[in-house]
Scaffold this motif. Structure first.
Motif, PDB file in Angstrom:
ATOM      1  N   THR A 119       4.651   3.444  -3.048  1.00 56.49           N
ATOM      2  CA  THR A 119       3.623   3.946  -2.203  1.00 56.49           C
ATOM      3  C   THR A 119       4.677   4.819  -1.168  1.00 56.49           C
ATOM      4  OG1 THR A 119       2.551   2.079  -3.146  1.00 56.49           O
ATOM      5  CG2 THR A 119       1.189   3.731  -1.232  1.00 56.49           C
ATOM      6  N   ILE A 120       4.316   6.173  -1.031  1.00 61.46           N
ATOM      7  CA  ILE A 120       4.507   6.421  -0.279  1.00 61.46           C
ATOM      8  C   ILE A 120       3.024   7.091   0.282  1.00 61.46           C
ATOM      9  CG2 ILE A 120       5.525   8.236   2.084  1.00 61.46           C
ATOM     10  CD1 ILE A 120       7.715   8.484  -0.837  1.00 61.46           C
ATOM     11  N   LYS A 121       2.408   6.750   1.714  1.00 56.18           N
ATOM     12  CA  LYS A 121       1.429   6.993   2.281  1.00 56.18           C
ATOM     13  C   LYS A 121       0.929   7.648   3.734  1.00 56.18           C
ATOM     14  CE  LYS A 121      -0.105   2.768   3.121  1.00 56.18           C
ATOM     15  NZ  LYS A 121      -1.526   1.590   2.547  1.00 56.18           N
ATOM     16  N   ASP A 122       0.079   8.412   3.731  1.00 58.10           N
ATOM     17  CA  ASP A 122       0.317   9.119   5.487  1.00 58.10           C
ATOM     18  C   ASP A 122       1.339   9.408   6.582  1.00 58.10           C
ATOM     19  OD1 ASP A 122      -2.891   8.495   4.644  1.00 58.10           O
ATOM     20  OD2 ASP A 122      -2.701   6.430   5.637  1.00 58.10           O
ATOM     21  N   THR A 123       2.397   9.797   5.978  1.00 63.09           N
ATOM     22  CA  THR A 123       3.694  10.052   6.227  1.00 63.09           C
ATOM     23  C   THR A 123       3.660  11.756   5.983  1.00 63.09           C
ATOM     24  OG1 THR A 123       4.455   8.490   5.642  1.00 63.09           O
ATOM     25  CG2 THR A 123       6.044  10.515   5.839  1.00 63.09           C
ATOM     26  N   VAL A 124       4.492  12.598   7.468  1.00 60.72           N
ATOM     27  CA  VAL A 124       5.379  14.060   7.391  1.00 60.72           C
ATOM     28  C   VAL A 124       5.511  13.715   7.646  1.00 60.72           C
ATOM     29  CG1 VAL A 124       4.238  15.550   9.412  1.00 60.72           C
ATOM     30  CG2 VAL A 124       2.464  13.923   9.415  1.00 60.72           C
ATOM     31  N   TRP A 149       5.109   5.218  -9.153  1.00 59.20           N
ATOM     32  CA  TRP A 149       4.541   5.992  -7.562  1.00 59.20           C
ATOM     33  C   TRP A 149       3.645   6.192  -7.510  1.00 59.20           C
ATOM     34  CZ3 TRP A 149       7.746   4.167  -2.812  1.00 59.20           C
ATOM     35  CH2 TRP A 149       8.826   3.901  -3.467  1.00 59.20           C
ATOM     36  N   THR A 150       2.906   5.606  -6.076  1.00 60.11           N
ATOM     37  CA  THR A 150       1.746   6.690  -5.462  1.00 60.11           C
ATOM     38  C   THR A 150       2.505   6.829  -4.254  1.00 60.11           C
ATOM     39  OG1 THR A 150       0.284   4.868  -6.102  1.00 60.11           O
ATOM     40  CG2 THR A 150      -0.419   6.060  -4.389  1.00 60.11           C
ATOM     41  N   LEU A 151       1.688   8.029  -4.209  1.00 61.82           N
ATOM     42  CA  LEU A 151       1.916   9.240  -3.220  1.00 61.82           C
ATOM     43  C   LEU A 151       0.976   9.812  -2.613  1.00 61.82           C
ATOM     44  CD1 LEU A 151       4.939  11.655  -4.304  1.00 61.82           C
ATOM     45  CD2 LEU A 151       5.096   9.254  -3.590  1.00 61.82           C
ATOM     46  N   THR A 152       0.271   9.816  -1.672  1.00 58.89           N
ATOM     47  CA  THR A 152      -0.936   9.874  -1.336  1.00 58.89           C
ATOM     48  C   THR A 152      -1.569   9.897   0.027  1.00 58.89           C
ATOM     49  OG1 THR A 152      -1.833   7.998  -0.811  1.00 58.89           O
ATOM     50  CG2 THR A 152      -2.365   7.925  -2.578  1.00 58.89           C
ATOM     51  N   GLY A 153      -1.977  11.875   0.829  1.00 55.27           N
ATOM     52  CA  GLY A 153      -1.609  11.611   2.086  1.00 55.27           C
ATOM     53  C   GLY A 153      -0.823  11.846   2.789  1.00 55.27           C
ATOM     54  N   ALA A 171       3.334   8.740 -12.096  1.00 54.16           N
ATOM     55  CA  ALA A 171       3.250   8.884 -10.398  1.00 54.16           C
ATOM     56  C   ALA A 171       1.876   9.274 -10.607  1.00 54.16           C
ATOM     57  CB  ALA A 171       3.687   9.406  -9.978  1.00 54.16           C
ATOM     58  N   LEU A 172       0.773   8.837  -9.041  1.00 55.09           N
ATOM     59  CA  LEU A 172      -0.065   9.269  -8.813  1.00 55.09           C
ATOM     60  C   LEU A 172      -0.099  10.331  -7.617  1.00 55.09           C
ATOM     61  CD1 LEU A 172      -3.074   9.763  -8.390  1.00 55.09           C
ATOM     62  CD2 LEU A 172      -3.304   7.459  -7.029  1.00 55.09           C
ATOM     63  N   VAL A 173       0.030  11.187  -7.427  1.00 50.67           N
ATOM     64  CA  VAL A 173      -0.108  12.419  -6.231  1.00 50.67           C
ATOM     65  C   VAL A 173      -1.231  12.776  -5.730  1.00 50.67           C
ATOM     66  CG1 VAL A 173       1.140  14.759  -5.396  1.00 50.67           C
ATOM     67  CG2 VAL A 173       2.067  13.413  -7.210  1.00 50.67           C
ATOM     68  N   SER A 174      -1.562  12.401  -4.616  1.00 55.91           N
ATOM     69  CA  SER A 174      -3.412  12.368  -4.914  1.00 55.91           C
ATOM     70  C   SER A 174      -3.749  12.963  -2.783  1.00 55.91           C
ATOM     71  CB  SER A 174      -4.045  11.591  -4.979  1.00 55.91           C
ATOM     72  OG  SER A 174      -5.441  11.456  -4.481  1.00 55.91           O
ATOM     73  N   ASN A 197      -6.584  16.934  -5.834  1.00 59.92           N
ATOM     74  CA  ASN A 197      -6.944  16.809  -4.856  1.00 59.92           C
ATOM     75  C   ASN A 197      -6.281  17.716  -4.192  1.00 59.92           C
ATOM     76  OD1 ASN A 197      -9.457  16.269  -6.020  1.00 59.92           O
ATOM     77  ND2 ASN A 197      -9.783  13.832  -6.041  1.00 59.92           N
ATOM     78  N   ASN A 198      -4.791  18.157  -4.274  1.00 57.75           N
ATOM     79  CA  ASN A 198      -4.280  17.936  -3.205  1.00 57.75           C
ATOM     80  C   ASN A 198      -4.016  19.582  -2.793  1.00 57.75           C
ATOM     81  OD1 ASN A 198      -1.461  15.697  -3.733  1.00 57.75           O
ATOM     82  ND2 ASN A 198      -1.998  16.636  -5.811  1.00 57.75           N
ATOM     83  N   GLU A 199      -3.414  19.808  -1.163  1.00 56.51           N
ATOM     84  CA  GLU A 199      -3.557  21.673  -1.421  1.00 56.51           C
ATOM     85  C   GLU A 199      -2.333  21.590  -0.705  1.00 56.51           C
ATOM     86  OE1 GLU A 199      -4.566  23.358   2.652  1.00 56.51           O
ATOM     87  OE2 GLU A 199      -6.056  21.615   2.510  1.00 56.51           O
TER      88      GLU A 199
END
Length: 422
Positions: A119-124, A149-153, A171-174, A197-199
């Motif tokens: 998981t990778i989340k809430d990372t800049v 892999w889950t890549l969120t936020g 992979a989940l890219v959300s 739900n990506n921008e």
């Protein structure tokens, strides 16, 4: 039982990691710690105050290498700004969790190699060095042979590809924000990828799905992918059994681009204020239904794509007739292939896109349309969702002005050439 340890700044981080036992949690107090460091066992590494712990790396090696399984890293700021081949964060362990990181990089921000279920989340992630061509930059998140892999936020800016996945399935890219890069999301040789739900904003292409199967592209917003001659909101190339649904694609050069792709479902998308709404090239057996094409300079272009199920879309450049009042036109909307065929053979003729002379020639070409791609029952009015999405478009005025300027230039060139010929 986990052993929670707190450490002061300025101590050597690698020594602290080496001394930790599997299952320990290391909580770092504010300060600057020097890299590179390697984590080769299951531990939790966390900043006591998010953003207050800086891992600084001036070497050619990764700032942080994660080799152990079950590692968690949270809240660190990583400064690794030299241009180099090795990634800033390199993950080869299984079931790794990265959360709340802030990465300034001169390479791939995070590279995952032969590691799964993380998981990778809430990372800049931001590109740091100045004056580097986009082609020479690293990717924000780069997965190779890395499944589930889950890549969120995450927020990724000014890199090569924001999120790149190759030979990496399921992979989940959300919920990510991807800006100013080549491709916002790019998947190749993947299966089962979910992009939702990506921008994407001001990339060359928002989402690139290439040589992939069973990908889901749902609920994303891709705007202002228009600065490059090859810019698209969503691009499918050699993509199969893929679902593109309920996306908002506004202000791009091409909204939806589909080439050499089959058995895909494109439904419920709002495609507005693009230069070209839909390009459909050498693609068959796709289902395209319920989409709204509003305010585009050209609604659609197609070539070699006669065997698709296209029905129930709204094309605001098409004037239909609804005698029975069912909301659908009694005459079909045929997509004229003249311009696509001409520019395939003579690319410079792209200058005359939508010029009066080209429109006139397209009209002459419309004699035998039996083999054209066509919407069998185009809608007479857009859906409320399409109208609301078009009204929200931030780039509609700029896109309209760009279209008018291009039309004017093409018209001048066309009539200027006529005078030269005469």
């Amino acid at each position: 039982m986990q052993n929670h340890q707190k450490h002061q700044e300025h101590k050597e981080l690698q020594a602290l990691l080496d001394a930790a036992k599997p299952g320990d949690s290391l909580i770092l107090k504010e300060g600057v710690y020097e890299g590179p460091v390697v984590i080769d066992k299951r531990i939790v590494l966390r900043a006591d105050k998010p953003g207050g712990v800086i891992l600084r790396n001036n070497s050619s090696r990764p700032a942080l290498s994660i080799q152990g399984d079950g590692v968690e890293v949270e809240g660190l700021s990583i400064q690794d700004i030299s241009v180099k081949e090795n990634a800033t964060v390199l993950v080869s362990g299984q079931r790794v969790i990265l959360a709340g990181l802030h990465i300034l990089t001169g390479a791939d921000g995070i590279a995952i190699r032969d590691a799964h279920d993380g998981t990778i989340k809430d990372t800049v992630i931001q590109w740091a060095p100045k004056g580097v061509r986009q082609a020479n930059k690293g990717n924000g998140i780069d997965l190779y042979n890395a499944h589930r892999w889950t890549l969120t936020g995450n927020e990724i800016t000014d890199v090569h590809d924001g999120i790149y996945m190759e030979n990496s399935d399921d992979a989940l890219v959300s919920g990510n924000v991807l800006r100013l890069s080549r491709y916002g999301v790019h998947c190749m040789y993947t299966k089962g990828t979910v992009i939702e739900n990506n921008e994407g904003d001001r990339n060359v292409t928002g989402a690139m799905v290439m040589t992939a199967r069973q990908v889901s592209v749902v609920g994303n917003t891709f705007t202002k992918q228009s600065e490059n001659v090859n810019s698209q909101g969503i691009l499918l190339y050699d993509a199969h059994e893929t679902s593109v649904k309920d996306n908002r694609v506004d202000g791009n050069r091409v909204g939806l681009y589909i080439e050499q792709s089959t058995l895909n479902k494109v439904a419920g998308n709002s495609v507005s204020y693009n230069f070209i709404g839909l390009q459909l090239l050498e693609s068959d057996d796709n289902e395209i239904t319920g989409n709204g094409f509003v305010g585009n300079v050209a609604d659609a272009q197609a070539r070699g794509s006669r065997s698709n199920s296209i029905s129930g879309n709204y094309w605001d450049g098409f004037q239909g007739i609804d005698a029975d009042g069912d909301g659908s036109s009694d005459i079909s909307y045929a997509i004229n292939p003249f311009f696509q065929g001409l520019t395939q053979k003579r690319p410079p003729f792209q200058l005359f896109f939508q010029s009066p002379g080209m429109v006139f020639l397209e009209g002459l070409y419309g004699g035998d349309s039996s083999g054209w791609a066509r919407d069998s029952a185009p809608l007479m009015a857009p859906s409320p969702e399409s109208l609301q999405s078009a009204e929200r478009s931030e780039g509609d005025a700029a896109s309209a002005l760009l279209g008018l300027a291009l039309l004017g230039c093409a018209s001048l060139l066309f009539f200027g050439m006529r005078r030269v010929v005469q």
